[in-house]
Design a protein around this motif. Structure first.
Motif, PDB file in Angstrom:
ATOM      1  N   GLY A  66       0.750  -1.222   0.081  1.00 56.03           N
ATOM      2  CA  GLY A  66      -0.075  -0.078  -0.199  1.00 56.03           C
ATOM      3  C   GLY A  66       0.956   1.252   0.078  1.00 56.03           C
ATOM      4  O   GLY A  66       1.985   1.256  -0.117  1.00 56.03           O
ATOM      5  N   ALA A  67       0.238   2.337   0.196  1.00 57.72           N
ATOM      6  CA  ALA A  67      -1.157   2.537   0.089  1.00 57.72           C
ATOM      7  C   ALA A  67      -1.799   2.803  -0.821  1.00 57.72           C
ATOM      8  O   ALA A  67      -1.151   3.117  -1.908  1.00 57.72           O
ATOM      9  CB  ALA A  67      -1.716   3.882   1.240  1.00 57.72           C
ATOM     10  N   GLN A  68      -3.117   2.564  -1.082  1.00 60.60           N
ATOM     11  CA  GLN A  68      -3.934   2.331  -2.199  1.00 60.60           C
ATOM     12  C   GLN A  68      -3.823   4.061  -2.839  1.00 60.60           C
ATOM     13  O   GLN A  68      -4.038   5.048  -2.034  1.00 60.60           O
ATOM     14  CB  GLN A  68      -5.289   2.425  -1.976  1.00 60.60           C
ATOM     15  N   ARG A  69      -3.469   4.190  -4.168  1.00 63.91           N
ATOM     16  CA  ARG A  69      -3.503   5.581  -4.745  1.00 63.91           C
ATOM     17  C   ARG A  69      -2.226   6.251  -4.488  1.00 63.91           C
ATOM     18  O   ARG A  69      -2.555   7.629  -4.457  1.00 63.91           O
ATOM     19  CB  ARG A  69      -4.809   6.296  -4.665  1.00 63.91           C
ATOM     20  N   CYS A  70      -1.214   5.685  -3.982  1.00 69.36           N
ATOM     21  CA  CYS A  70      -0.183   6.287  -3.571  1.00 69.36           C
ATOM     22  C   CYS A  70       1.190   5.932  -4.468  1.00 69.36           C
ATOM     23  O   CYS A  70       2.114   5.912  -3.983  1.00 69.36           O
ATOM     24  CB  CYS A  70       0.325   5.997  -2.247  1.00 69.36           C
ATOM     25  N   GLY A  71       0.935   5.503  -5.657  1.00 72.65           N
ATOM     26  CA  GLY A  71       2.034   5.096  -6.434  1.00 72.65           C
ATOM     27  C   GLY A  71       2.481   3.588  -6.439  1.00 72.65           C
ATOM     28  O   GLY A  71       3.788   3.468  -6.832  1.00 72.65           O
ATOM     29  N   THR A  72       1.849   2.768  -5.999  1.00 74.79           N
ATOM     30  CA  THR A  72       2.036   1.399  -5.861  1.00 74.79           C
ATOM     31  C   THR A  72       2.455   0.985  -7.106  1.00 74.79           C
ATOM     32  O   THR A  72       3.370   0.052  -7.410  1.00 74.79           O
ATOM     33  CB  THR A  72       1.117   0.439  -5.058  1.00 74.79           C
ATOM     34  N   THR A  73       1.558   1.115  -8.137  1.00 74.67           N
ATOM     35  CA  THR A  73       1.834   0.391  -9.528  1.00 74.67           C
ATOM     36  C   THR A  73       3.093   1.209 -10.228  1.00 74.67           C
ATOM     37  O   THR A  73       3.814   0.214 -10.796  1.00 74.67           O
ATOM     38  CB  THR A  73       0.509   0.892 -10.503  1.00 74.67           C
ATOM     39  N   SER A  74       3.349   2.321  -9.917  1.00 77.99           N
ATOM     40  CA  SER A  74       4.674   2.990 -10.399  1.00 77.99           C
ATOM     41  C   SER A  74       5.807   2.412  -9.861  1.00 77.99           C
ATOM     42  O   SER A  74       6.705   1.996 -10.540  1.00 77.99           O
ATOM     43  CB  SER A  74       4.550   4.320 -10.322  1.00 77.99           C
TER      44      SER A  74
ATOM     45  N   LEU B 166       8.676  -5.760   3.202  1.00 79.28           N
ATOM     46  CA  LEU B 166       7.590  -4.762   2.631  1.00 79.28           C
ATOM     47  C   LEU B 166       7.730  -3.718   2.486  1.00 79.28           C
ATOM     48  O   LEU B 166       8.541  -3.116   3.111  1.00 79.28           O
ATOM     49  CB  LEU B 166       6.353  -5.025   3.866  1.00 79.28           C
ATOM     50  N   ILE B 167       6.980  -3.108   1.460  1.00 75.68           N
ATOM     51  CA  ILE B 167       7.383  -1.617   0.920  1.00 75.68           C
ATOM     52  C   ILE B 167       5.834  -0.803   1.133  1.00 75.68           C
ATOM     53  O   ILE B 167       4.913  -1.405   0.464  1.00 75.68           O
ATOM     54  CB  ILE B 167       7.869  -1.424  -0.390  1.00 75.68           C
ATOM     55  N   MET B 168       5.862   0.087   1.814  1.00 75.66           N
ATOM     56  CA  MET B 168       4.708   1.162   1.746  1.00 75.66           C
ATOM     57  C   MET B 168       5.118   2.351   1.067  1.00 75.66           C
ATOM     58  O   MET B 168       5.972   2.996   1.314  1.00 75.66           O
ATOM     59  CB  MET B 168       4.330   1.147   3.297  1.00 75.66           C
ATOM     60  N   LEU B 169       4.109   2.663   0.403  1.00 76.30           N
ATOM     61  CA  LEU B 169       4.180   4.094  -0.444  1.00 76.30           C
ATOM     62  C   LEU B 169       3.053   5.190   0.381  1.00 76.30           C
ATOM     63  O   LEU B 169       1.972   4.666   0.442  1.00 76.30           O
ATOM     64  CB  LEU B 169       4.174   4.017  -1.880  1.00 76.30           C
ATOM     65  N   LEU B 170       3.359   6.129   0.771  1.00 75.60           N
ATOM     66  CA  LEU B 170       2.713   7.251   1.240  1.00 75.60           C
ATOM     67  C   LEU B 170       2.617   8.584   0.383  1.00 75.60           C
ATOM     68  O   LEU B 170       3.649   8.825   0.055  1.00 75.60           O
ATOM     69  CB  LEU B 170       2.797   7.703   2.741  1.00 75.60           C
TER      70      LEU B 170
END
Length: 284
Positions: free
Chosen positions: A36-44, A125-129
């Motif tokens: 995560g987080a959703q809509r925080c650049g996870t796909t990128s 685990l990687i989280m993007l915020l």
């Protein structure tokens, strides 16, 4: 035409899963998860990582959602999504190959962190915020486009407390319960990052968790990706392209509403900064 394409893709997924599951024992175990987080650049981030020569991507989809939506399936079903160990080793000429996935609901789901800790004790685990106000607005546009939302943004966040009332506790107490509203309509709750970070860090250990500021990643991707590369133990690599994926056009948010929401996150962001040891980009 689009519906036919989607149905064909689903059929291909089912066929691939059925063929892959019996060979799960011979497949790579995921070494990293973007949670995560959703809509925080996870796909990128995922599409950047899979350019690295030591990374082998899972089959057909980046997000398997095993630890949140599919945990009732056999473990072989999950492992069947990843590459065959022998093929990956041959392709990488003896170098250690890594694989992983990106399922941004893992960070928010009540049970995912504990399940990951138990089943993948060595995975990182990687989280993007990102700015939680912008994240909420982006998530609303995303859910609206997918048909999981009918209210406008201001009405949706006004309804959020009543929509989510009791849902977290019910999911936490009943692993078989799946809350549609918790997954699709928690616009502000998902931006209270520190709650989720502390829960995940407690489950897996802080040393296995890397928190990435997506504002910094998109502004200066090279040094941020270097931190990710070192965290995962990947070798140096050239020719990595940094692109932005899954951005969705939307109207401008009302500035008074933006200011009000920004104030509502002040305490949460302060707690995040204390845990993180740095000021988030949206508070600088």
């Amino acid at each position: 035409m689009r519906r036919g394409t989607e149905l064909g893709r689903r059929g291909l997924l089912r066929a691939s899963e059925a063929l892959a599951a019996p060979t799960a024992f011979a497949r790579l175990e995921p070494t990293f998860l973007i949670v995560g987080a959703q809509r925080c650049g996870t796909t990128s981030m995922f599409k950047t990582l899979i350019q690295h020569p030591d990374i082998v991507r899972p089959f057909l989809r980046k997000g398997i959602h095993y630890f949140d939506k599919n945990y009732d399936r056999p473990e072989n079903w999950y492992r069947g999504h990843f590459p065959l160990r022998a093929a990956a080793t041959a392709r990488h000429r003896g170098r250690t190959a890594q694989t992983g996935e990106s399922s941004p609901y893992y960070m928010f789901h009540p049970h995912a962190a504990d399940r990951i800790a138990g089943d993948l004790p060595d995975a990182r685990l990687i989280m993007l915020l990102r700015d939680p106000v912008e994240r909420a607005y982006s998530a609303h546009a995303h859910e609206l486009a997918r048909g999981f939302e009918t209210l406008d943004f201001e009405a949706a966040i006004a309804e959020e407390p009543s929509r989510l009332d009791g849902e977290w506790a019910r999911m936490a107490n009943d692993a078989s319960y799946d809350s549609r509203t918790l997954q699709h309509n928690a616009y502000l709750a998902r931006g209270r990052y520190i709650e989720q970070i502390e829960r995940v860090a407690t489950a897996v250990g802080r040393e296995r968790l890397l928190v990435v500021d997506s504002g910094d990643f998109f502004a200066t991707p090279e040094p941020v990706f270097e931190e990710v590369r070192e965290f995962l133990g990947l070798g140096p690599a050239n020719g990595i392209r940094f692109e932005r994926h899954n951005s969705r056009p939307r109207s401008t948010m009302d500035e008074h509403l933006r200011a009000e929401l920004r104030r509502s996150f002040e305490t949460w962001d302060a707690r995040l900064a204390e845990w993180w040891g740095r000021t988030p980009s949206w508070r600088r």
